[in-house]
Each structure stands twice: as structure tokens, then as C-alpha cells.
Scaffold this motif. Sequence first.
Motif, short mmCIF file in Angstrom:
data_model
loop_
_atom_site.label_atom_id
_atom_site.label_comp_id
_atom_site.label_asym_id
_atom_site.label_seq_id
_atom_site.Cartn_x
_atom_site.Cartn_y
_atom_site.Cartn_z
N SER A 137 13.23 -21.56 -39.55
CA SER A 137 14.20 -20.83 -40.36
C SER A 137 14.93 -21.81 -41.25
N ASP A 138 15.51 -21.31 -42.32
CA ASP A 138 16.34 -22.14 -43.18
C ASP A 138 17.76 -22.25 -42.64
N ALA A 139 18.04 -21.60 -41.52
CA ALA A 139 19.38 -21.64 -40.92
C ALA A 139 19.70 -23.07 -40.46
N THR A 140 20.99 -23.36 -40.36
CA THR A 140 21.42 -24.68 -39.89
C THR A 140 21.22 -24.78 -38.37
N GLU A 141 21.26 -26.00 -37.88
CA GLU A 141 21.16 -26.21 -36.43
C GLU A 141 22.28 -25.49 -35.69
N ASP A 142 23.48 -25.52 -36.23
CA ASP A 142 24.61 -24.82 -35.60
C ASP A 142 24.38 -23.31 -35.57
N GLN A 143 23.85 -22.76 -36.65
CA GLN A 143 23.56 -21.32 -36.67
C GLN A 143 22.50 -20.96 -35.64
N LEU A 144 21.47 -21.79 -35.53
CA LEU A 144 20.41 -21.52 -34.56
C LEU A 144 20.92 -21.70 -33.13
N ALA A 145 21.79 -22.66 -32.91
CA ALA A 145 22.37 -22.85 -31.57
C ALA A 145 23.22 -21.64 -31.19
N ALA A 146 24.01 -21.13 -32.12
CA ALA A 146 24.84 -19.95 -31.86
C ALA A 146 23.95 -18.72 -31.62
N LEU A 147 22.89 -18.60 -32.40
CA LEU A 147 21.94 -17.51 -32.22
C LEU A 147 21.32 -17.58 -30.82
N HIS A 148 20.88 -18.76 -30.44
CA HIS A 148 20.26 -18.97 -29.14
C HIS A 148 21.22 -18.58 -28.00
N GLU A 149 22.45 -19.03 -28.09
CA GLU A 149 23.46 -18.71 -27.06
C GLU A 149 23.68 -17.21 -26.96
N GLN A 150 23.77 -16.53 -28.10
CA GLN A 150 23.96 -15.08 -28.12
C GLN A 150 22.79 -14.36 -27.46
N VAL A 151 21.58 -14.78 -27.79
CA VAL A 151 20.39 -14.13 -27.25
C VAL A 151 20.30 -14.32 -25.74
N VAL A 152 20.47 -15.54 -25.28
CA VAL A 152 20.37 -15.83 -23.85
C VAL A 152 21.45 -15.08 -23.06
N SER A 153 22.62 -14.93 -23.66
CA SER A 153 23.73 -14.28 -22.95
C SER A 153 23.65 -12.76 -22.96
N THR A 154 22.70 -12.17 -23.72
CA THR A 154 22.64 -10.71 -23.81
C THR A 154 21.27 -10.12 -23.51
N SER A 155 20.33 -10.90 -23.04
CA SER A 155 18.97 -10.41 -22.79
C SER A 155 18.92 -9.53 -21.54
N PRO A 156 18.58 -8.24 -21.68
CA PRO A 156 18.50 -7.38 -20.50
C PRO A 156 17.48 -7.86 -19.46
N VAL A 157 16.31 -8.27 -19.89
CA VAL A 157 15.31 -8.76 -18.93
C VAL A 157 15.76 -10.09 -18.34
N GLY A 158 16.32 -10.96 -19.16
CA GLY A 158 16.84 -12.23 -18.64
C GLY A 158 17.93 -12.01 -17.61
N HIS A 159 18.85 -11.11 -17.90
CA HIS A 159 19.92 -10.80 -16.95
C HIS A 159 19.35 -10.21 -15.66
N THR A 160 18.36 -9.33 -15.78
CA THR A 160 17.75 -8.72 -14.60
C THR A 160 17.11 -9.78 -13.72
N LEU A 161 16.43 -10.72 -14.32
CA LEU A 161 15.75 -11.77 -13.54
C LEU A 161 16.73 -12.76 -12.93
N LYS A 162 17.86 -12.98 -13.57
CA LYS A 162 18.83 -13.97 -13.09
C LYS A 162 19.68 -13.50 -11.93
N ARG A 163 19.74 -12.19 -11.70
CA ARG A 163 20.62 -11.72 -10.63
C ARG A 163 19.86 -10.83 -9.67
N SER A 164 20.39 -10.75 -8.50
CA SER A 164 19.81 -9.89 -7.49
C SER A 164 20.23 -8.45 -7.77
#
Length: 172
Positions: A137-164
Motif C-alpha cells: 500500500s502507499d500508506a505510511t508505516e504508522d497508518q499500517l500499524a494502526a490498521l493492523h492493531e484495529q484489525v487484530v483487536s476486532t476480528s470475530p474469528v480471532g476473538h473466538t479462537l483466543k478465548r474459551s
Amino acid sequence: MTTTINRLNSVDIAAVGDLVSAIQTEPTKAQTVWSSTVDWKGGFRSESRSRDFEPVPSDEPRALGGEDTAANPVEQLLGALGNCLAVGYSANATVAGIELNSLRIKLEGDLDLHTFLGLTEGHAGFDTINATVSIESDATEDQLAALHEQVVSTSPVGHTLKRSIPVTVQLA
């Protein structure tokens, strides 16, 4: 002249905005139920069907007694996590005005077959799952880092796998 962007990253921005507005107006619309039906096809082959889509086949590799005609359930679980993350990156990049040129998510899971094969008692599932995300992407590293944090913190499948969570399997 003002230009209105209706699509970015092939996401229908208006449709997503309409959904967000509807949930903000009537919060109960956020409560959804998803379902899938699996039919056994013989041996270790089966097919899952969701909504009106074509069935998704499943099989085991020959080394596990299958015919190796399709991804097995644990590979499909990795794929489900990767697909969920891809939706998250696309949706959140679009909201942030970030154009994605390419996105690839490589997933690996460590699984010990002892319990699955009945050789010992214990945990039959993945011990760890690792995902590596590559974004062009043409996005900055900071923009991609913020994007990554947002995605990881809101993924329904990720959340399902991380918790009992309660899983009930009953014989009809």
C-alpha cells in the motif's frame, strides 16, 4: 467539484455505512446468528453448506487415512481466521481511506496428533497459531500499524479462537 467515493478496495462504502447507521439506531440489529450444515460424504469426506452457497468440501490427507481431495478441518480453521482478518483489513483500510494494492496472510498452526489419534489424553487442537500479514500500500508505516492493531483487536474469528467459549455438541 466534490467527488464522492462509493467504493474503495472493492468495498461498498455506502452499504457498510448503512449497516453501521442501522445498528446505531437499533442496537439489537447487531445481534446475529450464523449457521452451517455439514453432510458426511463417506470416508473422511464431508461438505459444509452455508446460506445458498455451493458446498465447501473437506477431506483428510492420505497420511491420515483420507483421499486428499480437499483441505481438512484444521486447514479450514486457519483459512477462516485468515479470511476474517482479510475482511478486517479491507473494511478498516476502506474506512481509513487506505488503498490496498495487495494483501496476503500466511497462517500456520502447531498441532500434536497424539490426542486426536487416541494415543493419549489431552488437548487435541492447535497449541499455537501464527499469522504473518503482508500488505502492499502507499500508506505510511504508522497508518499500517494502526490498521493492523484495529484489525487484530476486532476480528470475530480471532476473538473466538483466543478465548474459551461454550461449545455444545449433542446427539439428536
